[in-house]
Design a protein around this motif. Structure first.
Motif, PDB file in Angstrom:
ATOM      1  N   LEU A 163       4.882   9.162   0.039  1.00 31.73           N
ATOM      2  CA  LEU A 163       4.759   8.216   1.145  1.00 31.73           C
ATOM      3  C   LEU A 163       5.334   6.895   0.662  1.00 31.73           C
ATOM      4  O   LEU A 163       4.760   6.216  -0.184  1.00 31.73           O
ATOM      5  N   LEU A 164       6.495   6.526   1.184  1.00 33.21           N
ATOM      6  CA  LEU A 164       7.124   5.274   0.763  1.00 33.21           C
ATOM      7  C   LEU A 164       6.406   4.080   1.385  1.00 33.21           C
ATOM      8  O   LEU A 164       6.082   4.074   2.579  1.00 33.21           O
ATOM      9  N   GLN A 165       6.161   3.089   0.560  1.00 31.67           N
ATOM     10  CA  GLN A 165       5.490   1.875   1.022  1.00 31.67           C
ATOM     11  C   GLN A 165       6.253   0.645   0.527  1.00 31.67           C
ATOM     12  O   GLN A 165       7.190   0.744  -0.277  1.00 31.67           O
ATOM     13  N   THR A 166       5.823  -0.504   0.990  1.00 26.28           N
ATOM     14  CA  THR A 166       6.456  -1.747   0.557  1.00 26.28           C
ATOM     15  C   THR A 166       6.027  -2.075  -0.866  1.00 26.28           C
ATOM     16  O   THR A 166       5.037  -1.538  -1.390  1.00 26.28           O
ATOM     17  N   LYS A 167       6.763  -2.957  -1.481  1.00 26.05           N
ATOM     18  CA  LYS A 167       6.447  -3.352  -2.849  1.00 26.05           C
ATOM     19  C   LYS A 167       5.066  -3.984  -2.933  1.00 26.05           C
ATOM     20  O   LYS A 167       4.336  -3.757  -3.916  1.00 26.05           O
ATOM     21  N   ASN A 168       4.704  -4.775  -1.935  1.00 21.17           N
ATOM     22  CA  ASN A 168       3.411  -5.445  -2.000  1.00 21.17           C
ATOM     23  C   ASN A 168       2.262  -4.459  -1.829  1.00 21.17           C
ATOM     24  O   ASN A 168       1.211  -4.584  -2.477  1.00 21.17           O
ATOM     25  N   CYS A 169       2.454  -3.471  -0.957  1.00 24.49           N
ATOM     26  CA  CYS A 169       1.418  -2.457  -0.780  1.00 24.49           C
ATOM     27  C   CYS A 169       1.263  -1.637  -2.076  1.00 24.49           C
ATOM     28  O   CYS A 169       0.141  -1.346  -2.504  1.00 24.49           O
ATOM     29  N   TRP A 170       2.370  -1.287  -2.693  1.00 27.92           N
ATOM     30  CA  TRP A 170       2.338  -0.532  -3.942  1.00 27.92           C
ATOM     31  C   TRP A 170       1.653  -1.347  -5.053  1.00 27.92           C
ATOM     32  O   TRP A 170       0.818  -0.829  -5.800  1.00 27.92           O
ATOM     33  N   ALA A 171       1.970  -2.637  -5.123  1.00 30.78           N
ATOM     34  CA  ALA A 171       1.344  -3.499  -6.130  1.00 30.78           C
ATOM     35  C   ALA A 171      -0.150  -3.642  -5.859  1.00 30.78           C
ATOM     36  O   ALA A 171      -0.961  -3.712  -6.792  1.00 30.78           O
ATOM     37  N   MET A 172      -0.529  -3.694  -4.594  1.00 32.85           N
ATOM     38  CA  MET A 172      -1.949  -3.797  -4.242  1.00 32.85           C
ATOM     39  C   MET A 172      -2.720  -2.563  -4.699  1.00 32.85           C
ATOM     40  O   MET A 172      -3.832  -2.660  -5.242  1.00 32.85           O
ATOM     41  N   LEU A 173      -2.131  -1.361  -4.500  1.00 34.82           N
ATOM     42  CA  LEU A 173      -2.802  -0.145  -4.927  1.00 34.82           C
ATOM     43  C   LEU A 173      -2.937  -0.096  -6.448  1.00 34.82           C
ATOM     44  O   LEU A 173      -3.959   0.376  -6.985  1.00 34.82           O
ATOM     45  N   GLN A 174      -1.922  -0.557  -7.159  1.00 34.37           N
ATOM     46  CA  GLN A 174      -2.043  -0.641  -8.615  1.00 34.37           C
ATOM     47  C   GLN A 174      -3.166  -1.596  -9.004  1.00 34.37           C
ATOM     48  O   GLN A 174      -3.931  -1.341  -9.935  1.00 34.37           O
TER      49      GLN A 174
END
Length: 900
Positions: free
Chosen positions: A171-182
């Protein structure tokens, strides 16, 4: 969503190696991440908004509480269209949905998804999570995450892979969403979180709409809301736990956070909460409800978790000297954890959020649904609804992403105009000069930030301020060479329309009663009262409280109106522009300046030019200007709404008055033989009214007849009255006209005979009165006897056992004298005033008008809404109200007006 396993792989065994790319040991497959990202490079994380539809094809139905109607279909067809709209949205959403994995079927209205987030082995491990479906009332404890899809740099492209479920679907997401999950990944034990971009299938329009309805519950039921402000603000801590402090401590500098250093040589370190509130994150519309509905909010600033709840505003007021939320970029933060905006009305809420932004314009409305309770109430004038929505609806407005921006905003403004009784939004309408093609002129421009800030505010201008501004205009003031006020150049008074209006009109045609929005054209149909026609250009004469002041001049009066728009630049003065009254509650009035247009079928519609808060009329008066001080008076709306129905009813009332209810002289009782009510005198009334109208017309034209012509006209008039009078006398008396005498015949035993003969025995009559009538016994000779009878002759005539026929005659001059002295004439003058108003409306004074008045059949109730000009004069003025009607084109008719 991308599944990268082979089709026969049913039991995947996914591992990650040193390159951090997952591989399936069962089918020996690996995802093509770079190719997938490349194919989605131009794809935004924001779903596409449906395009706007042209006027005539809009098919409006949202929200369902709004009374919609369509001129192109029958009521049953319209109902089926409304019923099928959600179905069509669902079908459309199913066709456009993402592949089933990992979302599966569309969530039910009482369900939601949660993310099961496990600890990572290393900070740079791929983000992997599992989605689990729960019932809203049966779910584990969870946290909700508040962040921005695009981050502080506005990058909303889908460029970072997130792996979901046992198949590790991409599921491709934005960089900010990916950073938030990390950032959210736990250190030791799994974490249950809710993230909108992942827990909601963004490709399923119906699910997206239903989940927006549930977001209020989702944020209210979570244990806390975790705010992620981006990698430049929130420092990930993989080897230790954050410090925890109250939010006001950051502003008091009791503790200073350490901020992440990204190796660029510069480190962003906000020094106060004011700096934090300026971030792009706090400009999101969705953040408002996320803060207000949460039980507690936690913000990671540097290496510290600052928390806020319902006590935060109190702590700031007590412990932060000089703190003022209104001077910050996000004033709504003071309402954190206060659940709803009950302390604010809708206008204040929209003003507070006017600076907030959303990637999807429709979220300017949908983002406030969870925090504003007013959206659950209905209008008392709302039409009944039998259609049931396929969505789970707890309020009158619910999110629906299958609709275009045009449909959403028109429906929203219609809801608050008609259902919430907020006509003040007409002041913020786009109007004719700014309206886009296909967009109604009555609705505000949703693309502008200004209407949202002042959507329900009316211009701040009082009647006294306008009165003062008009009377102090230089054109009316006389000053000396040094500029000192001496006196007014002319004597004048100023009047303004005031309520209440006609009780019947306010009840039966309240501006919202029966009002609706045309579903195909978005035209607004409301009850308005026509006030005046703009038949000449407006002159701009100044400004009052930042409003433009305009004047329309006539000989004996002038009309002044104020507007936020330059009316002198948009009005033509050709007579196709009219000023209408929207009577809000009997006292408050909005003036709508509309331009009339007629289509090829003859249907009349209007376009809104401007909404004016005040209109006043300056009228010249007969006073000494050296001592005159202008007065402020009122034009009563109810006085101007004299309906045709009431005028006809008044006329019929006057006709039904019984003459014997008044003390008549015996002479008059004798003349009005067989006439019991004014109605019996209609033939005479017709002649009198026609003669009166002709004389008035000749006087208005300035005609002066020679003496012999006038005398001939008088003789013809007397003869016509005499013939009309004969028609009124009882046929049993055999009335006839002999030259200038009226002759009647009766039995000596009839009561009316006693009236005539008895009066002759009264000795106080003068000689002239004795000669007003004469009598004789029928067939006894041609000689007419004097009316004076001695008692013996009187007894012999009336006491005889033989019934005789007595003939009595009296001159018509006696009739004329009686007509203009007894109550009959006083009542007739009142009747004629009502007839004058009716004749001005119907344009006739002949038999058709009298037939309408004399006819006792039931009147058309719609005549109550058709007004007539009355004859009320203005004190000391040169004109009457009827003159305003004539010169200004006033009608004061109340009817349904269609505003496109």
């Amino acid at each position: 969503m991308q599944r990268w396993h082979k089709t026969d792989c049913t039991k995947p065994d996914v591992v990650t190696l040193a390159d951090k790319v997952p591989r399936c040991q069962a089918c020996h497959s690996r995802p093509q991440i770079e190719q997938l990202i490349s194919s989605k490079a131009s794809t935004s994380s924001v779903p596409l908004v449906p395009p706007d539809l042209p006027s005539g094809q809009m098919d409006l139905w949202w929200p369902r509480a709004v009374p919609y109607s369509t001129s192109m279909t029958t009521n049953s067809e319209a109902g089926s269209q409304h019923l099928s709209a959600p179905t069509a949205a669902k079908e459309k959403s199913e066709k456009s949905s993402l592949p089933a994995a990992p979302y599966g079927t569309t969530l039910k209205s009482d369900e939601f998804r949660l993310i099961f987030l496990e600890p990572a082995e290393t900070p740079d491990s791929p983000v992997h999570l599992t989605l689990e479906v729960y019932n809203l009332d049966d779910c584990p404890e969870y946290e909700a995450v508040s962040y921005t899809w695009a981050g502080e740099n506005g990058d909303n492209t889908l460029s970072q892979p997130i792996y979901v479920g046992p198949f590790w679907d991409i599921l491709l997401q934005t960089k900010n969403c990916w950073a938030m999950l990390q950032f959210m990944r736990p250190l030791r034990i799994p974490r249950m979180i809710w993230v909108d971009a992942i827990c909601i299938n963004q490709g399923d329009t119906l699910e997206r709409s239903m989940q927006v309805v549930n977001m209020g519950n989702i944020y209210s039921a979570c244990s806390r809301v975790v705010v992620y402000l981006g990698p430049h603000i929130a420092m990930p801590l993989f080897d230790r736990h954050p410090r925890r402090r109250m939010l006001h401590e950051f502003e008091t500098e009791e503790i200073k956070p350490c901020f992440p250093n990204h190796g660029s040589g510069s480190q962003f370190s906000p020094s106060s909460l004011r700096d934090i509130l300026k971030l792009r994150y706090f400009s999101r519309i969705w953040v408002i409800q996320e803060f207000l509905l949460s039980q507690r909010v936690v913000l990671r600033i540097g290496d510290i978790d600052f928390w806020a709840d319902s006590t935060t505003a109190t702590h700031f007021s007590l412990k932060v000297p000089g703190w003022d939320w209104e001077t910050t970029a996000a004033t709504w933060v003071q309402f954190t954890s206060q659940r709803t905006s009950t302390e604010m009305n809708l206008g204040e809420l929209l003003e507070m959020s006017s600076a907030s932004r959303s990637t999807d314009p429709r979220d300017r409305i949908f983002g406030l649904l969870g925090i504003f309770p007013e959206m659950e109430t209905q209008s008392p004038f709302q039409r009944s609804r039998t259609n049931e929505s396929l969505l789970s609806i707890r309020g009158e407005i619910q999110a629906d992403y299958s609709l275009s921006c045009q449909q959403i905003f028109i429906g929203f403004f219609a809801f608050y105009l008609l259902n919430k009784d907020q006509p003040n939004i007409l002041y913020r309408a786009s109007c004719l000069s700014q309206s886009k093609p296909g967009y109604p002129t009555w609705a505000p421009n949703w693309e502008s930030a200004t209407p949202w800030k002042t959507l329900f505010q009316e211009p701040k201008l009082t009647s006294d301020a306008l009165f003062k501004g008009i009377k102090n205009l230089p054109e009316y003031l006389l000053v000396d060479k040094e500029g000192y006020f001496l006196q007014y150049r002319v004597a004048f008074d100023i009047y303004e329309l005031r309520g209440p209006g006609s009780t019947y009109i306010e009840k039966e045609r309240h501006w919202r009663k029966g009002a609706f929005i045309d579903a195909s054209t978005a035209s607004l149909n409301v009850n308005l009262t026509q006030y005046m026609t703009i038949s000449r250009p407006l002159e701009r004469v100044g400004t009052i409280d930042e409003l433009h002041l305009f004047c329309m001049r006539y000989d004996c009066f002038s009309v002044y109106m104020v507007s936020e728009k330059r009316l002198d630049r948009v009005l033509t003065g050709r007579g196709n522009e009219e000023l209408f009254i929207l009577n809000i509650n009997g006292f408050s009035i909005i003036y709508l300046l509309l331009r009339r247009q007629t289509d090829e079928h003859g249907a009349v519609t209007y376009k809104l030019i401007s909404a004016c808060p005040r209109v006043q009329i300056l009228i010249l008066v007969q006073r000494n200007t050296s001592h005159h001080i202008p007065n402020f008076g009122e034009l009563r709306l109810g006085d101007l709404q004299c309906s045709v129905y009431d005028a006809i009813e008044n006329c019929r009332h006057f006709l039904d008055i019984k003459l014997m209810d008044y003390r008549l002289e015996r002479r008059d009782r004798g003349i009005l033989v067989g006439i019991t009510a004014i109605r019996d005198f209609v033939p005479v009334l017709k002649q009198l009214y026609q003669q009166r109208s002709q004389q008035r017309s000749q006087r208005d034209m300035g005609l002066h007849w020679p003496k012999n012509v006038r005398e001939a006209k008088i003789r013809r008039f007397e003869h016509s009255i005499s013939e009309a009078f004969i028609q009124c006398v009882d046929r049993k008396l055999s009335p006839r006209l002999d030259n200038t005498y009226v002759t009647i015949s009766m039995s000596t035993r009839w009561e009316i005979c006693h009236i005539y003969l008895f009066r002759s025995t009264e000795k106080h009559f003068s000689d002239n009165q004795h000669k007003t009538w004469e009598y004789r016994i029928k067939d006894s000779g041609p000689a007419w006897e004097s009316p004076y009878l001695s008692p013996s002759v009187y007894d012999n005539l009336l006491g005889s056992s033989v019934e005789r026929r007595l003939e009595i005659r009296f001159p018509m001059s006696w009739v004329f004298q009686s007509l203009f002295t007894n109550p009959f004439w006083r009542i007739s003058k009142l009747l004629f005033k009502e007839m004058d108003m009716l004749s001005g409306h119907f344009g006739t004074i002949g038999d058709d008008l009298w037939s309408l008045v004399v006819d006792e059949s039931e009147l058309d109730p719609d005549l109550r809404f058709v007004s007539l000009p009355n004859h009320k004069p203005f004190p000391y003025a040169y004109i009457q109200v009827k003159d305003l009607f004539a010169q200004l084109g006033m009608k004061m008719n109340t009817c349904m007006v269609c505003i496109e």
